[in-house]
Design a protein around this motif. Structure first.
Motif, PDB file in Angstrom:
ATOM      1  N   GLU A 199       0.831  -1.210   0.000  1.00  0.00           N
ATOM      2  CA  GLU A 199       0.000   0.000   0.000  1.00  0.00           C
ATOM      3  C   GLU A 199       0.861   1.254   0.000  1.00  0.00           C
ATOM      4  OE1 GLU A 199      -3.417   1.777  -0.704  1.00  0.00           O
ATOM      5  OE2 GLU A 199      -3.109  -0.379  -0.622  1.00  0.00           O
ATOM      6  N   LYS A 205       1.103   3.792  -3.352  1.00  0.00           N
ATOM      7  CA  LYS A 205       0.923   5.258  -3.322  1.00  0.00           C
ATOM      8  C   LYS A 205       2.147   5.965  -3.878  1.00  0.00           C
ATOM      9  CE  LYS A 205      -0.058   6.273   0.941  1.00  0.00           C
ATOM     10  NZ  LYS A 205      -0.453   7.095   2.096  1.00  0.00           N
ATOM     11  N   ASP A 221      -0.565  14.102  -1.278  1.00  0.00           N
ATOM     12  CA  ASP A 221      -1.149  12.936  -0.609  1.00  0.00           C
ATOM     13  C   ASP A 221      -2.608  13.209  -0.279  1.00  0.00           C
ATOM     14  OD1 ASP A 221      -1.361  10.455   0.576  1.00  0.00           O
ATOM     15  OD2 ASP A 221      -0.543  11.106   2.502  1.00  0.00           O
ATOM     16  N   GLY A 239      -2.073   8.651  -9.294  1.00  0.00           N
ATOM     17  CA  GLY A 239      -2.113   8.808  -7.838  1.00  0.00           C
ATOM     18  C   GLY A 239      -3.035   9.909  -7.356  1.00  0.00           C
ATOM     19  N   ASN A 240      -3.037  10.085  -6.020  1.00  0.00           N
ATOM     20  CA  ASN A 240      -3.933  11.035  -5.368  1.00  0.00           C
ATOM     21  C   ASN A 240      -3.304  12.419  -5.320  1.00  0.00           C
ATOM     22  OD1 ASN A 240      -5.647   8.881  -4.984  1.00  0.00           O
ATOM     23  ND2 ASN A 240      -4.894   8.455  -2.931  1.00  0.00           N
TER      24      ASN A 240
END
Length: 720
Positions: free
Chosen positions: A35, A39, A164, A123-124
Motif C-alpha cells: 500500500e 501510493k 497525498d 495517484g492522489n
C-alpha cells in the motif's frame, strides 16, 4: 544496474528518480508494504497493469504539448522498454504498456533528459492539466490559454499541498466558450473570458465522472487571471483537509462540494487566503509559450490550397484541416484509431513535423494529434505522407472518430473489451454511414468499466463495459448512455443510463440509434436536444428488443477480440501477501514528511515547509489514533479525534501532546491563520519536530505494555 542521469535532469527530478529506484529495491526485499509502495509509485506515473509483473507508464504532457524530438524520444523508449506502441489518452498523456518495474527509473531518467516528466501522472494528486489542443491558433479564443495551462501545471508540480490527497484532482483549461477541454466534468474547469479589457476565466468546480457523474457548478462567471492559481490552491487545500480519505468511492471533490454546498466551499477557500504561497500570480506577462518554434519564415502564405481530384484528400481537407486565427496558416488534425501509434509511425510523424509544421504538436482530448502552422501549398504533400503512415483518415473528432480506453487489454478495472467494440462500431459506420465523417455533433465514447477513462458519461452516445447474467451463465455487456456532451446551447450535459445490452449487439444498437435520428431528428437538431425531446423511455423502448436475453446466441457469450467463453474477472492484480505493522508504516511516512519540511525550511521555501509540517502533524496523529483502533477519515476529523482522545495525555518522553481539548486543533489549524513567512515557518516546523518524537515514544511505550501489534495482511505486488 545504476541509473544513468544526464546534466539535463533537474535536481528535483534526479532525486525523484533515484528515490523510485531505491523504493523498488526496498519493495523487492520486503522492506516496504504494497500500500505504501503503491501510493509512492503511482505519483511517479507507474501503474500496475492487468497482467502480473508489468506496469503502464503514464507520461505527463501539460495541455498535450510535445515537440518532434520529444515524440522521437518516447518512441525510442517504447521500443526499448515497452511494446513499441504509444497510446494517447483522453487526458492528453501518452502511455507505454508492459514495462518492467525495474526499468521504470531509467525510462523516467531518459524522459527527463528530453524535458518530459512522469511526476504526479497518476495517484492522489493533481493530474495532468488538460487544455484545448487548438489553444494559440483557435479562431474563437479571446486569448491563448497555453501559458495558463503550463503555469498551473508548473505551480502544482511537487507542491506539498497536493502530494497525498484523498483522491485525484483534475484541472482543464478550454480555449473558448465551446469548452472543448470539457471543463464541466473537472474538479476545476476554466474557460477564458475578457471583461473590461482584462483577461480572466469562468471557473467551474466539482465536476467528475465515474459511477456517479456530477456536472461542475459555476463558482465565478469571471475571475481575473492573476487570481486563478491562488484560488485553485485554496480549493485544493480545502479538499485536502475536508475530503473523504477512507471510502474511496466518495473521495472525489464532487462529493465534498455536494455535501457542504458551493457557498460553504467558497467560504472555506476564503479562509485559506492568508496562508497561500502567493495572493496573486500574473501569467500573461510572465510566460509566453512559443508556438511557432521550427518555422523559419513567419510570413503567412498568400497561396491558395491546391485543388485536387482525389476524393479522400478533399474529404480530409474538409474534416481534418482548418485555418488558424493566424491568417494564411493551417492546422492539421490526425485521427488515430484507439489512440494507438506504433513507434516507427511516431518517428516518421516527427520528421514530417520538422519538414512541414511548427515544432509544437498537441495530443488531443479525443486521442488524436494536432499539427500547427502548415502552409496551404504544403497540404497535398503532407496529406500524401500522412496517408502513407495511416494518419490521414478523414473524420477527426466526428461521430466516426470514437474515443476509447484500453479496457481489458491492459486495465485491472475493466470488465469487458473496449478496443474490440470500438473497431466494430467504426467499421459499421464506415460501411453503412459513410457520410457520418462530416457529423461533428454526435460524439461516441467507450470505457471498459463505469470509471469513465473513455469519458462515456459526457458522450452523446456512450457505452461502458459491464456484464449480464443469464441463468448460470455470464456474458459481456455494454451499458448504453445517451444525451451527454453538448446541446445546441453549448451546455455540457451528463448522459443518462438507458439500458444494458449484450456486447456483441453493440453494432446493432448504434445502427438503430443512428437510423432513428436520421428518420426523426429535426433539421439541424443537436443529438442531445433530440434525446431530451424524445425522453429516456423512448430510447429504452427503442433498444429493448436488442437487450432481450431470450434471443441470445452462442457468440453473445464471447467478448470482442476473444475466442473463449467470457468470465467476469478484475484482472490478475498485483497480488501476494505481506504482513506489516500499519502504525509503524504510518509513523515512517510522518518522518519522511518532517524531513521534507526541514529541507524546505533550509532552502527558504516557507510555504512548503509549513505544509510539510502540517502533514507531519496529520500523519503522526493518524498513527496515534490507529494505535488505539480509532478509525480515521478526513484530515479535519483526524485532528478533532486526536484532540479529544489525547488531551492531557503525556508521552513517555515527558511531553504533553496538549493540555486541554482544543489546543491541538488550534495548533494544527493555525496553518491558515498566518502568512507563510519565515518566523511562523520556523515556529511551526519546530512544533512538528517536538510532536513526532512524542508520538513515537508513546507508540514504543504502548508496545512495551501491550506487546507487539497484530500484523495486518496486505497484498504485495510481484515484479518480473
Amino acid at each position: 544496474m545504476s541509473i544513468q542521469l544526464t546534466d539535463n535532469v533537474s535536481k528535483a527530478a534526479r532525486r525523484d528518480i533515484l528515490d523510485l529506484d531505491q523504493k523498488i529495491n526496498s519493495f523487492r526485499s520486503g522492506d516496504i508494504a504494497d500500500e505504501a509502495f503503491r501510493k509512492f509509485r503511482l505519483t511517479r506515473g507507474v501503474y500496475g497493469q492487468r497482467q502480473p509483473g508489468v506496469q503502464m507508464i503514464r507520461i505527463k504532457l501539460p495541455y498535450g504539448r510535445i515537440t518532434a524530438d520529444q515524440l522521437i524520444r518516447i518512441a525510442d523508449l517504447s521500443d526499448r522498454f515497452a511494446t513499441g506502441n504509444l497510446h494517447a489518452t483522453t487526458r492528453q498523456d501518452i502511455q507505454l504498456h508492459f514495462v518492467k518495474l525495474g526499468d521504470s527509473p531509467q525510462l523516467w531518467a531518459e524522459l527527463e533528459d528530453a524535458g518530459i516528466t512522469l511526476k504526479e501522472a497518476c495517484g492522489n494528486t493533481v493530474r495532468n492539466v488538460t487544455g484545448s489542443a487548438r489553444a494559440g491558433i483557435d479562431p474563437l479564443e479571446p486569448f491563448d490559454i497555453s501559458p495558463y495551462a503550463f503555469s498551473i501545471f508548473d505551480y502544482f508540480l511537487r507542491n506539498p499541498i497536493c502530494q497525498d490527497m484523498g483522491r485525484k484532482f483534475k484541472i482543464s483549461v478550454s480555449s473558448s466558450e465551446k469548452d472543448s477541454a470539457y471543463g464541466f466534468m473537472h474538479d476545476v474547469g476554466l474557460v477564458p473570458r475578457m471583461q473590461d479589457g482584462q483577461r480572466g476565466f469562468k471557473v467551474m468546480l466539482g465536476g467528475g465522472l465515474g459511477a456517479q457523474p456530477f456536472p461542475a457548478q459555476t463558482a465565478f462567471e469571471f475571475l481575473a487571471e492573476e487570481k486563478v492559481i491562488p484560488f485553485i490552491e485554496g480549493v485544493i487545500r480545502v479538499f485536502d483537509r475536508y475530503g473523504e480519505r477512507v471510502k474511496r468511492h466518495k473521495a472525489r471533490m464532487k462529493y465534498l462540494l455536494n455535501d457542504i454546498g458551493l457557498d460553504e466551499l467558497l467560504r472555506r477557500v476564503e479562509e485559506e487566503t492568508l496562508a497561500l504561497r502567493v495572493q496573486t500570480l500574473p501569467i500573461a506577462e510572465k510566460l509566453i509559450y512559443p508556438t511557432t518554434v521550427g518555422i523559419d519564415d513567419l510570413t503567412p502564405s498568400a497561396s491558395p490550397i491546391p485543388t485536387s481530384d482525389n476524393p479522400k484528400f478533399n474529404t480530409w481537407l474538409r474534416t481534418n484541416v482548418f485555418e488558424q486565427k493566424q491568417s494564411g496558416w493551417y492546422a492539421v488534425q490526425l485521427r488515430v484509431l484507439l489512440g494507438d501509434m506504433p513507434a516507427d509511425t511516431a518517428r516518421a510523424l516527427a520528421q514530417l513535423v520538422k519538414q512541414y509544421a511548427a515544432d509544437d504538436i498537441r495530443v488531443t482530448v479525443n486521442q488524436g494529434y494536432l499539427l500547427r502552422f502548415v502552409r496551404p501549398e504544403h497540404l497535398p504533400d503532407l496529406f500524401t505522407a500522412l496517408d502513407t503512415l495511416g494518419l490521414a483518415e478523414p473524420g477527426f473528432d466526428t461521430t466516426a472518430d470514437i474515443t476509447t480506453c484500453p479496457g481489458t487489454d491492459t486495465c485491472n478495472l475493466a470488465i469487458s473489451s473496449s478496443y474490440g467494440i470500438t473497431r466494430a462500431l467504426e467499421v459499421l459506420m464506415r460501411d453503412e454511414f459513410p457520410d457520418i465523417v462530416f457529423n461533428d455533433d454526435i460524439k461516441i465514447k467507450i470505457s471498459g468499466c463505469m470509471n469513465g477513462c473513455g469519458q462515456h458519461s459526457v458522450a452523446n452516445i456512450g457505452y461502458h463495459g459491464s456484464s449480464l447474467k443469464n441463468g448460470a451463465y455470464v456474458l459481456p455487456a455494454l451499458q448504453v448512455l445517451l444525451g451527454g456532451g453538448f446541446n445546441g446551447k453549448g451546455e455540457g450535459l451528463i448522459a443518462d443510463k438507458v439500458i444494458k445490452i449484450p456486447s456483441k449487439r453493440g453494432p446493432e444498437s448504434l445502427r438503430t440509434l443512428l437510423r432513428d435520428y436520421e428518420a426523426n431528428g429535426f433539421d439541424g437538431e443537436y443529438y442531445s436536444d433530440y434525446y431530451a425531446r424524445q425522453g429516456k423511455n423512448y430510447f429504452y423502448q427503442l433498444l429493448k428488443p436488442i437487450a432481450d436475453l431470450k434471443t441470445l446466441v452462442d457468440s453473445d457469450y464471447i467478448d470482442w477480440d476473444h475466442t473463449e467463453q467470457y468470465v467476469t474477472e478484475v484482472g490478475v492484480g498485483e497480488c501476494a501477501s505481506v504482513l506489516i505493522d500499519l502504525v509503524a508504516t504510518t509513523l515512517t511516512e510522518a518522518g519522511e514528511k518532517l524531513d521534507w519540511s526541514r529541507e524546505a525550511l533550509a532552502e527558504g521555501r516557507w510555504a512548503d515547509a509549513i505544509y510539510h509540517a502540517y502533514n507531519t502533524f496529520i500523519t503522526g496523529a493518524k498513527a496515534a489514533l490507529m494505535s488505539r483502533d480509532i478509525p480515521t477519515n478526513t484530515q479535519h476529523g483526524i485532528v478533532s479525534d486526536f484532540d479529544k482522545t489525547f488531551a492531557g495525555v503525556s508521552s513517555p518522553n515527558g511531553a504533553d501532546f496538549h493540555e486541554a481539548e482544543g489546543d491541538f486543533k488550534t495548533l494544527v489549524f493555525s496553518i491558515n491563520k498566518q502568512e507563510p513567512a519565515e518566523t511562523f515557518a520556523r515556529q511551526f516546523v519546530a512544533q512538528a519536530e517536538a510532536f513526532l518524537p512524542a508520538i513515537q515514544a508513546y507508540r514504543e511505550s504502548q508496545i512495551e505494555l501491550e506487546g507487539l501489534p497484530v500484523l495486518q495482511e496486505l497484498s504485495q505486488a510481484k515484479d518480473s
